[in-house]
Write a protein that holds these residues in place. Structure first.
Motif, PDB file in Angstrom:
ATOM      1  N   PHE A 250      56.563  48.299  27.706  1.00 32.76           N
ATOM      2  CA  PHE A 250      56.437  47.262  26.684  1.00 32.76           C
ATOM      3  C   PHE A 250      55.205  47.564  25.846  1.00 32.76           C
ATOM      4  O   PHE A 250      54.293  48.293  26.271  1.00 32.76           O
ATOM      5  CB  PHE A 250      56.346  45.865  27.311  1.00 32.76           C
ATOM      6  N   THR A 251      55.178  47.021  24.659  1.00 32.83           N
ATOM      7  CA  THR A 251      54.107  47.299  23.709  1.00 32.83           C
ATOM      8  C   THR A 251      52.755  46.839  24.262  1.00 32.83           C
ATOM      9  O   THR A 251      52.618  45.703  24.714  1.00 32.83           O
ATOM     10  CB  THR A 251      54.374  46.584  22.364  1.00 32.83           C
ATOM     11  N   GLY A 252      51.787  47.747  24.213  1.00 29.83           N
ATOM     12  CA  GLY A 252      50.431  47.412  24.649  1.00 29.83           C
ATOM     13  C   GLY A 252      50.227  47.446  26.143  1.00 29.83           C
ATOM     14  O   GLY A 252      49.201  46.959  26.631  1.00 29.83           O
ATOM     15  N   ARG A 253      51.175  48.028  26.881  1.00 34.07           N
ATOM     16  CA  ARG A 253      51.067  48.020  28.345  1.00 34.07           C
ATOM     17  C   ARG A 253      49.781  48.678  28.822  1.00 34.07           C
ATOM     18  O   ARG A 253      49.020  48.089  29.609  1.00 34.07           O
ATOM     19  CB  ARG A 253      52.273  48.730  28.964  1.00 34.07           C
ATOM     20  N   ASN A 254      49.512  49.879  28.362  1.00 32.67           N
ATOM     21  CA  ASN A 254      48.333  50.600  28.830  1.00 32.67           C
ATOM     22  C   ASN A 254      47.040  49.931  28.380  1.00 32.67           C
ATOM     23  O   ASN A 254      46.070  49.857  29.146  1.00 32.67           O
ATOM     24  CB  ASN A 254      48.377  52.050  28.341  1.00 32.67           C
ATOM     25  N   ALA A 255      47.032  49.434  27.146  1.00 30.16           N
ATOM     26  CA  ALA A 255      45.819  48.786  26.634  1.00 30.16           C
ATOM     27  C   ALA A 255      45.504  47.516  27.421  1.00 30.16           C
ATOM     28  O   ALA A 255      44.342  47.248  27.762  1.00 30.16           O
ATOM     29  CB  ALA A 255      45.988  48.467  25.151  1.00 30.16           C
ATOM     30  N   ILE A 256      46.529  46.734  27.716  1.00 33.94           N
ATOM     31  CA  ILE A 256      46.325  45.501  28.474  1.00 33.94           C
ATOM     32  C   ILE A 256      45.836  45.819  29.878  1.00 33.94           C
ATOM     33  O   ILE A 256      44.900  45.179  30.386  1.00 33.94           O
ATOM     34  CB  ILE A 256      47.627  44.674  28.530  1.00 33.94           C
ATOM     35  N   PHE A 257      46.436  46.829  30.500  1.00 34.57           N
ATOM     36  CA  PHE A 257      46.030  47.174  31.861  1.00 34.57           C
ATOM     37  C   PHE A 257      44.595  47.700  31.888  1.00 34.57           C
ATOM     38  O   PHE A 257      43.819  47.363  32.790  1.00 34.57           O
ATOM     39  CB  PHE A 257      46.981  48.213  32.446  1.00 34.57           C
ATOM     40  N   GLN A 258      44.221  48.508  30.908  1.00 32.44           N
ATOM     41  CA  GLN A 258      42.852  49.002  30.845  1.00 32.44           C
ATOM     42  C   GLN A 258      41.856  47.859  30.650  1.00 32.44           C
ATOM     43  O   GLN A 258      40.760  47.869  31.216  1.00 32.44           O
ATOM     44  CB  GLN A 258      42.723  50.017  29.727  1.00 32.44           C
ATOM     45  N   ALA A 259      42.242  46.861  29.856  1.00 31.61           N
ATOM     46  CA  ALA A 259      41.381  45.700  29.669  1.00 31.61           C
ATOM     47  C   ALA A 259      41.215  44.922  30.977  1.00 31.61           C
ATOM     48  O   ALA A 259      40.114  44.450  31.308  1.00 31.61           O
ATOM     49  CB  ALA A 259      41.947  44.792  28.588  1.00 31.61           C
ATOM     50  N   LEU A 260      42.296  44.802  31.738  1.00 24.94           N
ATOM     51  CA  LEU A 260      42.219  44.115  33.024  1.00 24.94           C
ATOM     52  C   LEU A 260      41.326  44.871  34.006  1.00 24.94           C
ATOM     53  O   LEU A 260      40.498  44.267  34.702  1.00 24.94           O
ATOM     54  CB  LEU A 260      43.623  43.959  33.614  1.00 24.94           C
ATOM     55  N   VAL A 261      41.497  46.187  34.058  1.00 25.47           N
ATOM     56  CA  VAL A 261      40.660  46.986  34.953  1.00 25.47           C
ATOM     57  C   VAL A 261      39.191  46.888  34.542  1.00 25.47           C
ATOM     58  O   VAL A 261      38.291  46.792  35.394  1.00 25.47           O
ATOM     59  CB  VAL A 261      41.126  48.451  34.960  1.00 25.47           C
ATOM     60  N   GLY A 262      38.940  46.881  33.232  1.00 26.93           N
ATOM     61  CA  GLY A 262      37.563  46.721  32.755  1.00 26.93           C
ATOM     62  C   GLY A 262      36.967  45.384  33.154  1.00 26.93           C
ATOM     63  O   GLY A 262      35.762  45.274  33.404  1.00 26.93           O
ATOM     64  N   ALA A 263      37.818  44.356  33.241  1.00 33.25           N
ATOM     65  CA  ALA A 263      37.331  43.028  33.624  1.00 33.25           C
ATOM     66  C   ALA A 263      36.892  42.970  35.082  1.00 33.25           C
ATOM     67  O   ALA A 263      36.177  42.042  35.474  1.00 33.25           O
ATOM     68  CB  ALA A 263      38.406  41.982  33.362  1.00 33.25           C
ATOM     69  N   LEU A 264      37.317  43.964  35.878  1.00 33.05           N
ATOM     70  CA  LEU A 264      36.915  43.972  37.283  1.00 33.05           C
ATOM     71  C   LEU A 264      35.411  44.128  37.452  1.00 33.05           C
ATOM     72  O   LEU A 264      34.848  43.682  38.461  1.00 33.05           O
ATOM     73  CB  LEU A 264      37.627  45.108  38.026  1.00 33.05           C
ATOM     74  N   VAL A 265      34.752  44.778  36.493  1.00 31.66           N
ATOM     75  CA  VAL A 265      33.312  45.007  36.623  1.00 31.66           C
ATOM     76  C   VAL A 265      32.496  43.810  36.146  1.00 31.66           C
ATOM     77  O   VAL A 265      31.274  43.806  36.277  1.00 31.66           O
ATOM     78  CB  VAL A 265      32.895  46.269  35.838  1.00 31.66           C
ATOM     79  N   VAL A 266      33.152  42.798  35.582  1.00 36.32           N
ATOM     80  CA  VAL A 266      32.455  41.605  35.101  1.00 36.32           C
ATOM     81  C   VAL A 266      32.284  40.642  36.275  1.00 36.32           C
ATOM     82  O   VAL A 266      33.276  40.269  36.918  1.00 36.32           O
ATOM     83  CB  VAL A 266      33.239  40.920  33.967  1.00 36.32           C
ATOM     84  N   PRO A 267      31.067  40.213  36.592  1.00 40.26           N
ATOM     85  CA  PRO A 267      30.871  39.271  37.710  1.00 40.26           C
ATOM     86  C   PRO A 267      31.656  37.984  37.496  1.00 40.26           C
ATOM     87  O   PRO A 267      31.704  37.442  36.383  1.00 40.26           O
ATOM     88  CB  PRO A 267      29.357  39.013  37.690  1.00 40.26           C
ATOM     89  N   GLY A 268      32.280  37.513  38.556  1.00 41.91           N
ATOM     90  CA  GLY A 268      33.090  36.306  38.446  1.00 41.91           C
ATOM     91  C   GLY A 268      32.295  35.080  38.067  1.00 41.91           C
ATOM     92  O   GLY A 268      32.843  34.139  37.460  1.00 41.91           O
ATOM     93  N   GLN A 269      30.989  35.069  38.388  1.00 43.11           N
ATOM     94  CA  GLN A 269      30.171  33.898  38.074  1.00 43.11           C
ATOM     95  C   GLN A 269      30.056  33.650  36.572  1.00 43.11           C
ATOM     96  O   GLN A 269      29.848  32.513  36.137  1.00 43.11           O
ATOM     97  CB  GLN A 269      28.765  34.055  38.664  1.00 43.11           C
ATOM     98  N   ILE A 270      30.212  34.722  35.770  1.00 41.83           N
ATOM     99  CA  ILE A 270      30.086  34.578  34.327  1.00 41.83           C
ATOM    100  C   ILE A 270      31.200  33.698  33.768  1.00 41.83           C
ATOM    101  O   ILE A 270      30.992  32.919  32.828  1.00 41.83           O
ATOM    102  CB  ILE A 270      30.100  35.964  33.648  1.00 41.83           C
ATOM    103  N   GLY A 271      32.392  33.796  34.350  1.00 46.86           N
ATOM    104  CA  GLY A 271      33.521  33.026  33.841  1.00 46.86           C
ATOM    105  C   GLY A 271      33.674  31.647  34.446  1.00 46.86           C
ATOM    106  O   GLY A 271      34.596  30.910  34.069  1.00 46.86           O
ATOM    107  N   MET A 272      32.802  31.268  35.366  1.00 41.52           N
ATOM    108  CA  MET A 272      32.969  29.978  36.035  1.00 41.52           C
ATOM    109  C   MET A 272      32.775  28.794  35.093  1.00 41.52           C
ATOM    110  O   MET A 272      33.559  27.836  35.130  1.00 41.52           O
ATOM    111  CB  MET A 272      31.996  29.870  37.214  1.00 41.52           C
ATOM    112  N   LEU A 273      31.750  28.843  34.260  1.00 46.28           N
ATOM    113  CA  LEU A 273      31.509  27.717  33.352  1.00 46.28           C
ATOM    114  C   LEU A 273      32.625  27.545  32.330  1.00 46.28           C
ATOM    115  O   LEU A 273      33.150  26.423  32.176  1.00 46.28           O
ATOM    116  CB  LEU A 273      30.155  27.880  32.652  1.00 46.28           C
TER     117      LEU A 273
END
Length: 272
Positions: free
Chosen positions: A98-121
């Motif tokens: 589907f369109t954007g499959r690789n880009a979306i997955f790369q964005a998700l993998v990149g989000a793994l390095v973001v600490p979860g506490q940042i998104g809590m608020l």
């Protein structure tokens, strides 16, 4: 000397296991000691007068059974919802185009390095606007689409031969039928791994339920024990009994399913 060289790795593993298990053994032992016994010097590993008074106090006076049931409910729902949303997503990223499959997955993998506490608020404010604060719905939202789970399922699905799926499509099978009858049975090891990962994570989760839940009757076990410890900070025996109640269910679950858990992790690392 030759014997030591042959068995050195075994001795090292035994030493590490002893260091890891000793605090757990001490925790269990202290939970059966009468109040004040843990502070004696020299400390004793085996209680001289074992008692169940600490567990009776937890369940009889402080109603820990309710919080234990709350944790089971939240963990089971989190596991079921994570499997419902994460497994199809991981399969889609691995085998569907589907369109954007690789880009979306790369964005998700990149989000793994973001600490979860940042998104809590931001997540808390969003849940507040939706009326999900102080409810189990708000507690469960972070588990609906766990990024690590999507990554794990995708890696496992990459090992499924594409020719098998294409043959099923040629025979007229729908995508849902392919997923349900062909893919899901193959995914059994990673399903167990993901289920255990989510159950342990939601069971031990402290920060997010503490933020979302205001009603004490809705507290999960870690939050309830933390609140109890503020009142009984010096009662080591009671707190160790609470720790045993918290650790024992998930420890037994992990020991029972550890073979499937390791199989899923190893299989998921075959392809990248």
């Amino acid at each position: 000397m030759a014997w030591l060289q042959r068995n050195g790795l075994t001795l090292l593993a035994a030493l590490v296991a002893l260091v890891v298990l000793l605090p757990l053994a001490w925790m269990v032992s202290v939970s059966f000691m009468p109040p004040g016994s843990a502070g004696q010097f020299p400390p004793t590993l085996i209680p001289k007068r074992p008692t169940l008074a600490n567990y009776q106090t937890l369940f009889g006076t402080y109603g820990v059974g309710r919080y234990l049931a709350n944790s089971f409910l939240v963990s089971c729902l989190a596991t079921a919802l994570a499997l419902m949303f994460t497994v199809p997503a991981g399969y889609a990223f691995a085998k569907l185009r589907f369109t954007g499959r690789n880009a979306i997955f790369q964005a998700l993998v990149g989000a793994l390095v973001v600490p979860g506490q940042i998104g809590m608020l931001p997540l808390f404010l969003e849940l507040k606007a939706m009326g999900l604060v102080n409810s189990y719905g708000g507690v469960l939202v972070p588990w609906l689409a766990n990024i690590f789970g999507i990554f794990l399922v995708r890696q496992f699905c990459l090992s499924i031969p594409t020719e098998m799926i294409e043959a099923a499509r040629v025979d007229g099978a729908s995508e849902w039928m392919i997923f349900r009858r062909i893919v899901l049975p193959i995914l059994k090891p990673v399903l167990v791994t993901l289920a255990l990962f989510v159950f342990l994570g939601s069971w031990n989760d402290f920060m997010w339920p503490l933020i979302v839940l205001a009603d004490q009757d809705l507290y999960t076990l870690p939050v309830a024990l933390a609140a109890l410890s503020r009142e009984h900070v010096q009662d080591n025996e009671l707190m160790m009994a609470g720790s045993v109640v918290t650790v024992l269910p998930v420890l037994v679950l992990f020991l029972v399913l550890q073979r499937h858990y390791l199989d899923g992790l190893l299989a998921g690392s075959v392809k990248g």
